[in-house]
Design a protein around this motif. Structure first.
Motif, PDB file in Angstrom:
ATOM      1  N   VAL A   1     -41.338 -25.414 -61.273  1.00 55.31           N
ATOM      2  CA  VAL A   1     -39.907 -25.135 -61.250  1.00 55.31           C
ATOM      3  C   VAL A   1     -39.528 -24.954 -59.789  1.00 55.31           C
ATOM      4  CG1 VAL A   1     -38.088 -23.522 -61.947  1.00 55.31           C
ATOM      5  CG2 VAL A   1     -39.973 -24.042 -63.527  1.00 55.31           C
ATOM      6  N   SER A   2     -38.393 -25.493 -59.408  1.00 55.00           N
ATOM      7  CA  SER A   2     -37.947 -25.386 -58.015  1.00 55.00           C
ATOM      8  C   SER A   2     -36.523 -24.853 -57.966  1.00 55.00           C
ATOM      9  CB  SER A   2     -38.007 -26.768 -57.343  1.00 55.00           C
ATOM     10  OG  SER A   2     -37.496 -26.716 -56.025  1.00 55.00           O
ATOM     11  N   ILE A   3     -36.319 -23.816 -57.161  1.00 58.82           N
ATOM     12  CA  ILE A   3     -34.968 -23.288 -56.961  1.00 58.82           C
ATOM     13  C   ILE A   3     -34.597 -23.368 -55.484  1.00 58.82           C
ATOM     14  CG2 ILE A   3     -35.012 -21.735 -58.961  1.00 58.82           C
ATOM     15  CD1 ILE A   3     -35.691 -19.437 -57.064  1.00 58.82           C
ATOM     16  N   THR A   4     -33.316 -23.355 -55.190  1.00 58.36           N
ATOM     17  CA  THR A   4     -32.836 -23.460 -53.818  1.00 58.36           C
ATOM     18  C   THR A   4     -32.146 -22.155 -53.448  1.00 58.36           C
ATOM     19  OG1 THR A   4     -32.427 -25.784 -54.289  1.00 58.36           O
ATOM     20  CG2 THR A   4     -31.520 -24.925 -52.251  1.00 58.36           C
TER      21      THR A   4
ATOM     22  N   ASP B   1     -32.313 -12.672 -60.678  1.00 58.65           N
ATOM     23  CA  ASP B   1     -32.243 -14.084 -61.101  1.00 58.65           C
ATOM     24  C   ASP B   1     -33.570 -14.778 -60.838  1.00 58.65           C
ATOM     25  OD1 ASP B   1     -29.502 -13.747 -61.651  1.00 58.65           O
ATOM     26  OD2 ASP B   1     -28.914 -14.405 -59.635  1.00 58.65           O
ATOM     27  N   ILE B   2     -34.104 -14.531 -59.647  1.00 58.44           N
ATOM     28  CA  ILE B   2     -35.374 -15.179 -59.291  1.00 58.44           C
ATOM     29  C   ILE B   2     -36.479 -14.699 -60.217  1.00 58.44           C
ATOM     30  CG2 ILE B   2     -37.059 -15.519 -57.444  1.00 58.44           C
ATOM     31  CD1 ILE B   2     -34.759 -14.983 -55.449  1.00 58.44           C
ATOM     32  N   ALA B   3     -36.510 -13.404 -60.434  1.00 62.48           N
ATOM     33  CA  ALA B   3     -37.558 -12.844 -61.295  1.00 62.48           C
ATOM     34  C   ALA B   3     -37.467 -13.423 -62.704  1.00 62.48           C
ATOM     35  CB  ALA B   3     -37.432 -11.319 -61.336  1.00 62.48           C
ATOM     36  N   ARG B   4     -36.263 -13.623 -63.162  1.00 61.92           N
ATOM     37  CA  ARG B   4     -36.094 -14.139 -64.519  1.00 61.92           C
ATOM     38  C   ARG B   4     -36.603 -15.581 -64.617  1.00 61.92           C
ATOM     39  NH1 ARG B   4     -30.300 -14.015 -67.251  1.00 61.92           N
ATOM     40  NH2 ARG B   4     -30.900 -14.929 -69.272  1.00 61.92           N
TER      41      ARG B   4
ATOM     42  N   GLN C   1     -41.030 -11.565 -56.348  1.00 60.63           N
ATOM     43  CA  GLN C   1     -40.341 -12.031 -57.564  1.00 60.63           C
ATOM     44  C   GLN C   1     -41.069 -13.214 -58.199  1.00 60.63           C
ATOM     45  OE1 GLN C   1     -38.188  -9.883 -58.294  1.00 60.63           O
ATOM     46  NE2 GLN C   1     -38.067  -9.048 -56.204  1.00 60.63           N
ATOM     47  N   GLY C   2     -42.240 -13.570 -57.672  1.00 58.35           N
ATOM     48  CA  GLY C   2     -43.013 -14.616 -58.323  1.00 58.35           C
ATOM     49  C   GLY C   2     -42.909 -16.005 -57.704  1.00 58.35           C
TER      50      GLY C   2
END
Lengths: 350, 350, 350, 350
Positions: free
Chosen positions: B137-140, B153-156, B193-194
């Motif tokens: 999974v990739s977030i910006t 949000d990040i932790a979730r 946060q992982g």
């Protein structure tokens, strides 16, 4: 006494100044700024014809993208057995092309022997899918052995390639060193002898990070734009590469730094020739020099602060290396000083 | 009035000075020099744990190599529909992974909606080869919409990923802007946060070219060394990136430049809120701002010297954009001045 | 008189009958049917341990997927210079691995010389990213030269591989021919000597299309499932391959067809030894035979209906081939008849 | 009552007989035999123009190689969200192209909506490298939803593709089922509407393993030869695929088996329409049928020996599926019998 590699040097003061001078202000990103465009034009002037120029981050990228621009399913690239594309790029050319093969061709002291190239190409039957098919020839100028292809050598290899419809790539990581060694022009050393794609290196010769793919057929530029971006090689603040090349070409700096590096190699060669403790493996033509000496001697010199590498004996090197001896590589650069060379000379004695 | 992108800015004077100060002398190439090593240690301090750091040439390279480090045959990466890895990298992540797929997940204003992520992942049956399989999974952070994921949000999202054994990558091209927006620490915003892999960007925030892959599991470093070299992303004169990061981190420069950029965005937002000619599309949280205005007005401003881009309406943007109106993006940077913002404010009026 | 290749033969009647017998009825697709599972168990019996079996369409696929299962960034596979993976697969192994390199190792008559393998591996410095890194060794049994590795030969090569942590792959396109030549068991010729992955070929020995990857570590099966599907090598009506293998293994048919093919090669060898017009290049050990004769003689035979191929002189072949002579390959199969061989014998005379 | 998939069926007796009839004798390998050539000519007759035909092992291979033939750096293929190339090939198209992207286009019941295609293509700015670039459009005929594109639909999509210079690929895994549903000719359903490349499937319609890439521009055949071999999809005993197609086309067998399969789907549809326990999700047009029923009912039927799959609700499916209900797929084939359908009909009652 740093003779490990020309990439151990930093940046030439004029390059550093050029970078600083272009640090402020806003400019269009991704290679479309005014300074970028001016440098592209400068390349065309230097090569005496319109060329398409693509800045990239490393020499490996320049080589790999050049070969990717020639890519064909089942394609095979012919280069010298000791070429950087084969020996030192961790498979980047294969990776960038999705699996093209690099076929090693032998030849004395870093140069492809045209007869071997002819023979290697001759084994491929056109239209037969089983063996794959030739797709490009790549030469290195100056070579990994510190030697230089003469203009005739290049023409001969390009003739062989052209007769089979193959593009000729030149890995010019040390382009300037070869150029001044031959006392010729960029045009003569490339497209006038049939070179189609060039990896033009500035990093080893005084820049921080200035490498470019130069296409002599600008019609191929469109694909290269996508190839480069897809390979994550398109700098956003591209002007910082442009600024280096701008300073590099100004007032012939690049030729001057190359001449200096070559002269330092010649000075080192003279010191080695004079020494009883070491001997030249073969005559250097550019800024890399190979010497044979006893391993104990090499260790003594290294312990005393001289930095240089052990080297594999290249194909076609038939000088005798004794059991207690080794082959060693010395590289000079714009930053090598005569004092440094002389200090080393003193260490190895007469 | 340059609001086109933060990569239109040059280099912060302290970065430029840091580069010049490290231009001379010899040092080990390929990321093994003393300055490189000092900077690696600095990263570990900043992140409050041992990390492995790999300098690369571009943010696209950092993202693509991070995802390549998670690669699996048939693998699928889940990222936001408007993420840079999907929209702006010419397929580099797919290319670097030899064909992994990027699966677009929707969510309002640049942020993955966890429910959508859960649903997208839920369609894959473990061990079934036909559909391929999730691999990362990739977030910006901050997002393409100028918004910021909160720590929760990040932790979730990382919780959802972890339950399926998937690593979480963060594209931190604008890491510092998000960090100061949240007033948190690098450790809190990442591994605590992982987050497993981070593309750490310095270029947009005042460097010339300073991007890095940061691995929170240093055990993965060995493979990354080969991945990076094979991708032609290993700088020989790596010290020039190290020198930039050295200056970037010194005395909190990076936080200061990010705070400045964010403050300029806020100032611009205030000017737009005050104006009858334009309105904020949504509230900016970092250094990107999106505004709606009449197309004729935008053209007038551009003709008067303001540089900014038209933008696609993102998913989940439900403000009404009239027929004659457009959505426009404004980006501020360390180099944006209050005077410049105010000048623009004066142009759009009250 | 068809000696062109064993893949010019059709299908053994028992294989054809087995296919027809399984043509009707419904069964689970994609390799999960009852017959598939029975054949997987049969493989485990034959190899005297649990193995994981993956049917694929071609020998090239079996080889390429086996090597893909060993893949590493910058990885290099060591195989004999004349191996099928190098000479005859159009770059499929490089393609399937996204750019791994095949490093040619020399050795007499199709067999890797362990000393050359040791030397080739010895040039790689662990952890150095520049040169890439060894990732597998691949041998062919029987070889392209019609020779066979003895059990000790295999053990020696696998020992060299194991000491460097490298898996050993065997290309068994002509597995059965080698097996009966050595009068050994499948287990002895593979995992008991350290073979980790096997391309098991049935096509050349009497099937229509029956090739499989056999993994001696079934723990690797999960990845192979994805690798195979992604490579478009997962048959939907997989039972048709299973049906072939079912007939192939029944009552030792596969050993019988291999023995016949080898016997026909021996008979052909005897005819050539008796002839003044041709001579054996070296002694055949399986079902491929190489002979030297005058080109004019070869043309005469071909004109008279004998089908066989010109061949490149392999490495280590030091018999004298005269200016007017050529080297020719003859391959026998389950379908070759004694009558056909004798007819050819009569044509070349005593 | 096997309605799981048409690839659970075996081989039609005439196909099995054709295979057996061609089992003996020698013939040139690798697709160059007499029977191969005769079948290539037959394809040209059937399509009423010269075509180039390449047998491959699987439908996934046919699709992936077709798209690889259109490959461009940064390239993007547009296909329906539920297309097999996206949903069921484990990333093979991305893998074969070295990272091309599949862009999902929505449309009701398995068919691309031309307006959505237009919109998706319209977002790409020609020559901009950042977003990548369109490289092909792919449609499935018949679709994954058991629907069929009309000739006008195909023409409209090909018009959109052609205006942007994009080739149109058709995934014809169930080509025959669509053909007989439309009561048209192969030429009309393909190149006359602008289809450039076709995956022609025979396996699902009665063959064991007979898939082909058909190129309507035979000039592209040369590259496909290398693409196929490099992808390990060139059968040595290619005649066994030729023999299947030979029987498949003889006396219109392929049309007859397709008509039968479609008729069985229609019969099943009628039974479902008559039943109170289930309802048609939408009208079937070829040999796939989708029905809604209570989950408990589905489980009861499955326990009683009916084999069919749960299915994801496709885009554009707006019939109400209740909380206790599911969507189920039924596929018929040449091997489905009226008796079997009627037995199922009796089970679901009136």
């Amino acid at each position: 006494m740093f003779f490990a590699s020309d990439n151990w040097a930093g940046a030439h003061p004029a390059i550093a100044a050029g970078l600083s001078a272009n640090a402020h202000g806003f400019s269009t990103a991704y290679g479309e700024g005014e300074l970028d465009k001016a440098v592209y034009r400068r390349f065309s002037e230097i090569f005496e014809r319109e060329v398409a120029v693509f800045f990239v981050a490393t020499g490996t990228a320049a080589n790999s993208l050049s070969l990717a621009a020639c890519n064909k399913p089942g394609g095979i690239v012919f280069s010298h057995r000791e070429a950087h594309v084969i020996e030192d790029e961790c498979g980047a050319p294969e990776y960038f092309t999705g699996g093209a093969r690099l076929h090693a061709v032998d030849g004395a002291l870093g140069r492809i022997d045209p007869k071997n190239l002819e023979r290697a190409l001759g084994r491929f039957v056109p239209e037969s899918v089983h063996a794959g098919r030739p797709m490009a020839v790549s030469i290195t100028q100056s070579t990994e052995a510190g030697t230089v292809y003469g203009l005739d050598d290049i023409a001969r290899i390009s003739g062989i390639a052209k007769r089979r419809g193959l593009p000729l790539h030149m890995d010019g990581a040390r382009f300037a060193n070869a150029l001044v060694a031959l006392e010729t022009t960029p045009a003569e050393m490339t497209w006038k002898q049939g070179v189609d794609l060039l990896s033009f290196g500035g990093t080893k010769n005084g820049c921080w990070c200035a490498e470019a793919v130069v296409l002599f057929d600008p019609g191929k530029a469109r694909e290269m734009g996508f190839l480069r971006k897809r390979a994550a090689q398109l700098f956003s603040k591209s002007r910082f590469v442009a600024a280096q090349f701008d300073a590099y070409f100004r007032d012939g700096l690049w030729l001057e730094t190359a001449r200096h590096a070559n002269a330092m190699a010649a000075r080192l060669a003279a010191a080695i020739e004079d020494s009883a403790a070491a001997r030249l493996a073969w005559l250097p033509q550019a800024n890399e020099l190979f010497a044979v000496m006893r391993k104990a001697e090499a260790e003594r010199l290294q312990a005393a602060g001289a930095v240089f590498y052990d080297w594999h004996e290249p194909h076609g090197f038939d000088s005798h290396v004794g059991k207690d001896e080794g082959l060693y590589r010395f590289v000079t650069s714009f930053a090598t000083t005569a004092e440094e060379v002389d200090r080393f000379g003193a260490m190895i004695g007469k």
